[in-house]
Motif scaffolding. Structure first.
Motif, mmCIF file in Angstrom:
data_model
loop_
_atom_site.group_PDB
_atom_site.id
_atom_site.type_symbol
_atom_site.label_atom_id
_atom_site.label_comp_id
_atom_site.label_asym_id
_atom_site.label_seq_id
_atom_site.Cartn_x
_atom_site.Cartn_y
_atom_site.Cartn_z
ATOM 1 N N MET A 225 0.788 -1.226 0.000
ATOM 2 C CA MET A 225 0.000 0.000 0.000
ATOM 3 C C MET A 225 0.827 1.287 0.000
ATOM 4 N N PRO A 226 1.965 1.370 0.714
ATOM 5 C CA PRO A 226 2.746 2.615 0.640
ATOM 6 C C PRO A 226 3.161 2.995 -0.775
ATOM 7 N N LEU A 227 3.309 2.000 -1.647
ATOM 8 C CA LEU A 227 3.688 2.295 -3.028
ATOM 9 C C LEU A 227 2.589 3.034 -3.780
ATOM 10 N N ASP A 228 1.354 2.932 -3.297
ATOM 11 C CA ASP A 228 0.236 3.573 -3.986
ATOM 12 C C ASP A 228 0.392 5.093 -3.991
ATOM 13 N N PHE A 229 1.153 5.621 -3.033
ATOM 14 C CA PHE A 229 1.377 7.070 -2.993
ATOM 15 C C PHE A 229 2.136 7.549 -4.225
ATOM 16 N N LEU A 230 2.821 6.619 -4.899
ATOM 17 C CA LEU A 230 3.540 6.998 -6.114
ATOM 18 C C LEU A 230 2.613 7.544 -7.196
ATOM 19 N N ARG A 231 1.333 7.205 -7.116
ATOM 20 C CA ARG A 231 0.387 7.762 -8.091
ATOM 21 C C ARG A 231 0.399 9.291 -8.049
ATOM 22 N N LEU A 232 0.512 9.854 -6.854
ATOM 23 C CA LEU A 232 0.582 11.309 -6.733
ATOM 24 C C LEU A 232 1.866 11.843 -7.363
ATOM 25 N N VAL A 233 2.947 11.106 -7.192
ATOM 26 C CA VAL A 233 4.233 11.501 -7.780
ATOM 27 C C VAL A 233 4.149 11.493 -9.309
ATOM 28 N N TRP A 234 3.625 10.372 -9.867
ATOM 29 C CA TRP A 234 3.539 10.266 -11.328
ATOM 30 C C TRP A 234 2.606 11.327 -11.898
ATOM 31 N N MET A 235 1.473 11.539 -11.262
ATOM 32 C CA MET A 235 0.509 12.504 -11.778
ATOM 33 C C MET A 235 1.047 13.929 -11.699
ATOM 34 N N ALA A 236 1.779 14.216 -10.638
ATOM 35 C CA ALA A 236 2.403 15.537 -10.533
ATOM 36 C C ALA A 236 3.445 15.712 -11.635
ATOM 37 N N LEU A 237 4.219 14.656 -11.882
ATOM 38 C CA LEU A 237 5.242 14.699 -12.933
ATOM 39 C C LEU A 237 4.611 14.861 -14.311
ATOM 40 N N PHE A 238 3.587 14.057 -14.593
ATOM 41 C CA PHE A 238 2.914 14.148 -15.896
ATOM 42 C C PHE A 238 2.253 15.522 -16.071
ATOM 43 N N GLY A 239 1.635 16.025 -15.002
ATOM 44 C CA GLY A 239 0.985 17.329 -15.079
ATOM 45 C C GLY A 239 1.983 18.426 -15.409
ATOM 46 N N TYR A 240 3.181 18.317 -14.857
ATOM 47 C CA TYR A 240 4.218 19.323 -15.120
ATOM 48 C C TYR A 240 4.775 19.192 -16.536
ATOM 49 N N LEU A 241 5.055 17.955 -16.966
ATOM 50 C CA LEU A 241 5.677 17.729 -18.260
ATOM 51 C C LEU A 241 4.745 18.030 -19.432
ATOM 52 N N PHE A 242 3.471 17.675 -19.278
ATOM 53 C CA PHE A 242 2.544 17.784 -20.406
ATOM 54 C C PHE A 242 1.641 19.012 -20.361
ATOM 55 N N PHE A 243 1.352 19.516 -19.140
ATOM 56 C CA PHE A 243 0.400 20.621 -19.036
ATOM 57 C C PHE A 243 0.957 21.799 -18.230
ATOM 58 N N PHE A 244 2.233 21.728 -17.873
ATOM 59 C CA PHE A 244 2.911 22.811 -17.145
ATOM 60 C C PHE A 244 2.223 23.124 -15.820
ATOM 61 N N GLU A 245 1.667 22.086 -15.192
ATOM 62 C CA GLU A 245 1.045 22.232 -13.876
ATOM 63 C C GLU A 245 2.095 21.973 -12.802
ATOM 64 N N LEU A 246 2.194 22.894 -11.862
ATOM 65 C CA LEU A 246 3.138 22.727 -10.764
ATOM 66 C C LEU A 246 2.353 22.695 -9.454
ATOM 67 N N PRO A 247 2.176 21.496 -8.849
ATOM 68 C CA PRO A 247 1.383 21.406 -7.621
ATOM 69 C C PRO A 247 1.980 22.265 -6.509
ATOM 70 N N ASP A 248 1.118 22.959 -5.774
ATOM 71 C CA ASP A 248 1.627 23.752 -4.661
ATOM 72 C C ASP A 248 1.940 22.842 -3.477
ATOM 73 N N VAL A 249 2.615 23.391 -2.510
ATOM 74 C CA VAL A 249 3.071 22.600 -1.365
ATOM 75 C C VAL A 249 1.893 22.051 -0.570
ATOM 76 N N TRP A 250 0.741 22.757 -0.596
ATOM 77 C CA TRP A 250 -0.422 22.299 0.169
ATOM 78 C C TRP A 250 -1.022 21.029 -0.426
ATOM 79 N N THR A 251 -0.941 20.897 -1.742
ATOM 80 C CA THR A 251 -1.423 19.667 -2.380
ATOM 81 C C THR A 251 -0.589 18.478 -1.927
ATOM 82 N N TRP A 252 0.731 18.669 -1.846
ATOM 83 C CA TRP A 252 1.617 17.581 -1.407
ATOM 84 C C TRP A 252 1.382 17.238 0.061
#
Length: 278
Positions: A225-252
Motif C-alpha cells: 500500500m505505501p507504493l500507492d502514494f507513487l500515483r501522486l508523484v507520477w501525476m504531478a510529474l505528468f501534469g508538469y511535463l505535459f500541461f505545465f502544472e506545478l502542484p503547490d506545497v499544500w497539495t503535497w
C-alpha cells in the motif's frame, strides 16, 4: 504494484490529453470497450465460468455507481490539476472504512476515527476553503470520491462470493451499455490518433487493475500500500511535463496526510477486494 501505479497514471493522463476533443463520457465508454480486449484471453480460457455469479443485480448496482464515479472523475481530470485530483482521490479508502463500521457493523477501532480525522484534515489542506474558490472540477472530484467509496463497499459485498476476476469481468462488460447513452449525447468520432490513445487507455487501465489485484495477493498489504502514494508523484510529474502544472506545497502536504490516514485502515487487514478505480 509499482507497474499498476504507473499504468493508472498513464491512463488518466491520456483522458486529460484527449479531453479537448473527446468528452469524458466518451472516455468512460472507450475505457470499457477496449478493456474487453484484455478480458478475451480470460474468457477463452474460463468460458462461462468468468460470468458465473448469484449476485447479478448487485453487479449492476455496482456498475451504475462505477460509471457515475468514472464520469465525474474523468471530467475532473480535465478541469483541475492532475495531482490535486489524485490527492483528493486518496480519501476514498477512509470513507470506505467508515461505511464498514456504519453499514456492516464492523468493530469500530480508534484507527478508523483517526483515519477519518486525518482524511478530513488533509482535504482541508488541499482545498483550503475560503482561500481558494470551490470550482466545478473540485466538486465533481469530491463527488467521484464519494461514489467510488460506495463502489468499493459494494465490491466488498460481492467479494464474499465472487472472485476478483468475475467482478472485473462484469464491470468491464456492464460499463459499455451503461455509459453508451451519455457518450452518444456528446459523441464525436475520434480521429486515428485519438482512437489509438483511447485504446491504449482502456487496455492499460484494465491491465493495471489486474496487476493491482495480483500485487495484493502476492505481498503483505503493509509492503504494497505505501507504493500507492507513487500515483501522486507520477501525476504531478505528468501534469508538469505535459500541461505545465506545478502542484503547490499544500497539495503535497494534504495528499500525504490523506494517504497516511488511508494507510492506517488499509495496513492492519489484507483486503480481499482491491482498492482501485474500476
Amino acid at each position: 504494484m509499482l507497474l499498476s501505479t504507473i499504468g493508472f497514471s498513464i491512463s488518466h493522463l491520456i483522458v486529460r490529453y484527449v479531453s479537448p476533443e473527446i468528452h469524458s463520457s466518451q472516455s468512460v465508454f472507450f475505457r470499457g470497450f477496449f478493456g474487453l480486449f484484455v478480458l478475451l484471453p480470460l474468457f477463452m480460457r474460463q468460458g462461462k465460468a468468468l460470468f458465473r455469479t448469484r449476485q447479478l443485480r448487485l453487479h449492476v448496482v455496482r456498475a451504475v455507481f462505477s460509471v457515475s464515479s468514472l464520469t465525474c472523475f474523468y471530467y475532473a481530470l480535465t478541469a483541475i490539476p492532475l495531482a490535486k485530483a489524485t490527492a483528493i482521490g486518496f480519501f476514498a479508502p477512509v470513507v470506505v472504512s467508515l461505511m464498514a463500521v456504519v453499514f456492516f457493523k464492523e468493530r469500530s477501532r480508534l484507527v478508523n476515527w483517526l483515519s477519518l480525522a486525518m482524511g478530513v484534515a488533509g482535504m482541508l489542506l488541499v482545498l483550503r476553503p475560503g482561500t481558494i474558490p470551490l470550482d466545478v472540477g473540485t466538486v465533481l472530484m469530491i463527488l467521484s470520491t464519494i461514489l467510488f467509496s460506495i463502489n468499493l463497499t459494494v465490491i466488498k459485498v460481492l467479494g464474499r462470493e465472487d472472485s476478483s476476476t468475475v467482478i472485473t469481468a462484469y464491470i468491464t462488460v456492464l460499463l459499455i451499455p451503461l455509459s453508451l447513452p451519455m457518450a452518444i449525447s456528446v459523441w464525436v468520432w475520434p480521429d486515428t490518433g485519438h482512437l489509438v490513445l483511447l485504446a491504449i487507455m482502456g487496455i492499460i487501465n484494465i491491465t493495471s487493475l489486474i496487476l493491482f489485484t495480483q500485487a495484493m495477493r502476492e505481498a503483505a498489504t503493509s509492503i504494497i500500500m505505501p507504493l500507492d502514494f507513487l500515483r501522486l508523484v507520477w501525476m504531478a510529474l505528468f501534469g508538469y511535463l505535459f500541461f505545465f502544472e506545478l502542484p503547490d506545497v499544500w497539495t503535497w502536504i494534504g495528499g500525504l496526510v490523506i494517504f497516511i490516514g488511508a494507510l492506517l485502515v488499509a495496513v492492519p487487514d489484507r483486503p480481499k477486494s482491491p482498492l482501485f478505480r474500476a
